[in-house]
Scaffold this motif. Structure first.
Motif, PDB file in Angstrom:
ATOM      1  N   MET A 130       0.843  -1.191   0.000  1.00  0.00           N
ATOM      2  CA  MET A 130       0.000   0.000   0.000  1.00  0.00           C
ATOM      3  C   MET A 130       0.878   1.241   0.000  1.00  0.00           C
ATOM      4  SD  MET A 130      -3.107   1.082   2.531  1.00  0.00           S
ATOM      5  CE  MET A 130      -4.190  -0.161   1.832  1.00  0.00           C
ATOM      6  N   ALA A 131       0.478   2.225  -0.798  1.00  0.00           N
ATOM      7  CA  ALA A 131       1.160   3.523  -0.822  1.00  0.00           C
ATOM      8  C   ALA A 131       0.560   4.376   0.293  1.00  0.00           C
ATOM      9  CB  ALA A 131       0.975   4.181  -2.184  1.00  0.00           C
ATOM     10  N   LEU A 132       1.324   4.568   1.385  1.00  0.00           N
ATOM     11  CA  LEU A 132       0.834   5.295   2.558  1.00  0.00           C
ATOM     12  C   LEU A 132       1.449   6.686   2.631  1.00  0.00           C
ATOM     13  CD1 LEU A 132       0.929   2.662   5.440  1.00  0.00           C
ATOM     14  CD2 LEU A 132      -1.050   3.539   4.239  1.00  0.00           C
ATOM     15  N   PRO A 133       0.604   7.707   2.665  1.00  0.00           N
ATOM     16  CA  PRO A 133       1.135   9.060   2.842  1.00  0.00           C
ATOM     17  C   PRO A 133       1.461   9.313   4.316  1.00  0.00           C
ATOM     18  CG  PRO A 133      -1.244   9.138   2.522  1.00  0.00           C
ATOM     19  CD  PRO A 133      -0.833   7.698   2.425  1.00  0.00           C
ATOM     20  N   VAL A 134       2.676   9.799   4.577  1.00  0.00           N
ATOM     21  CA  VAL A 134       3.102  10.131   5.934  1.00  0.00           C
ATOM     22  C   VAL A 134       3.909  11.429   5.870  1.00  0.00           C
ATOM     23  CG1 VAL A 134       4.467   9.391   7.935  1.00  0.00           C
ATOM     24  CG2 VAL A 134       3.250   7.687   6.573  1.00  0.00           C
ATOM     25  N   VAL A 138       5.130   9.700   0.446  1.00  0.00           N
ATOM     26  CA  VAL A 138       4.401   8.449   0.257  1.00  0.00           C
ATOM     27  C   VAL A 138       5.390   7.297   0.337  1.00  0.00           C
ATOM     28  CG1 VAL A 138       2.978   7.086  -1.326  1.00  0.00           C
ATOM     29  CG2 VAL A 138       2.635   9.567  -1.164  1.00  0.00           C
ATOM     30  N   TYR A 139       5.062   6.321   1.192  1.00  0.00           N
ATOM     31  CA  TYR A 139       5.895   5.142   1.382  1.00  0.00           C
ATOM     32  C   TYR A 139       5.129   3.901   0.956  1.00  0.00           C
ATOM     33  CZ  TYR A 139       8.598   8.296   4.327  1.00  0.00           C
ATOM     34  OH  TYR A 139       9.337   9.338   4.794  1.00  0.00           O
TER      35      TYR A 139
END
Length: 178
Positions: A130-134, A138-139
């Motif tokens: 999953m592309a997680l925005p933090v 984006v990670y």
């Protein structure tokens, strides 16, 4: 402790962590009842409550999800609406396709490639990135996602998040059908 010894300990721990993740097979649940039928459980409205914990176990965020799920044959749509404890909201729309072998492929806008779902007995194991925005970045994070049907109304879900084999945290959810 010397630098070399620290590096060796870290390498051993990483190998043990990866080995322990690889050891569990969804077929271990093949005889567990009630048998999970995704098309039956994820059909209509489902509520879920969950939390994200960092690697130390600290709860970072709590959330409620309202899911509207519909199927046409072997293709399903799960429209998930998240409300987080910090007041933020999010929507994720999954498209699930049942494969001839009874397993599933899933896609969503923030899933990199395809999610692969293996179903056996009362359990489903999803694996995906999953592309997680933090904090403005984006990670791409690996998810090892396990769902267990408890009865016709309740399903429990535990996801381990990792990057490069390093455990980042866990997501725990409880699904409830009316």
């Amino acid at each position: 402790m010397s630098s070399l010894l620290k590096k060796m300990c870290a390498a051993v721990c990483s190998v043990l962590c990866l080995a322990s993740c690889a050891g569990l097979d969804v077929t271990a649940y093949r005889d567990e009842k009630p048998a999970l039928d995704l098309r039956q459980y994820f059909n209509g409205k489902i509520d879920a409550w969950g939390m994200f914990q960092d690697r130390s176990g600290k709860v970072i965020k709590r959330f409620h999800v309202v899911i509207d799920a519909r199927w046409q044959g072997d293709k399903g749509t799960l429209d998930e609406r998240f409300s987080y404890s910090d007041g933020s909201t999010q929507q994720r729309i999954w498209t699930l396709v049942r494969q001839p072998d009874g397993n599933y492929i899933g896609t969503a806008a923030d899933v990199v490639g395809e999610a692969r779902g293996e179903l056996s007995g009362n359990a489903l194991r999803w694996r995906y990135v999953m592309a997680l925005p933090v904090d403005g970045k984006v990670y791409n994070v690996d998810f090892d996602d396990w769902m267990y049907l408890m009865d016709d109304k309740i399903m429990l879900n535990r996801s381990v998040m990792s990057k490069f084999g390093v455990r980042l945290g866990e997501v725990t959810l409880s699904f409830s059908k009316p």
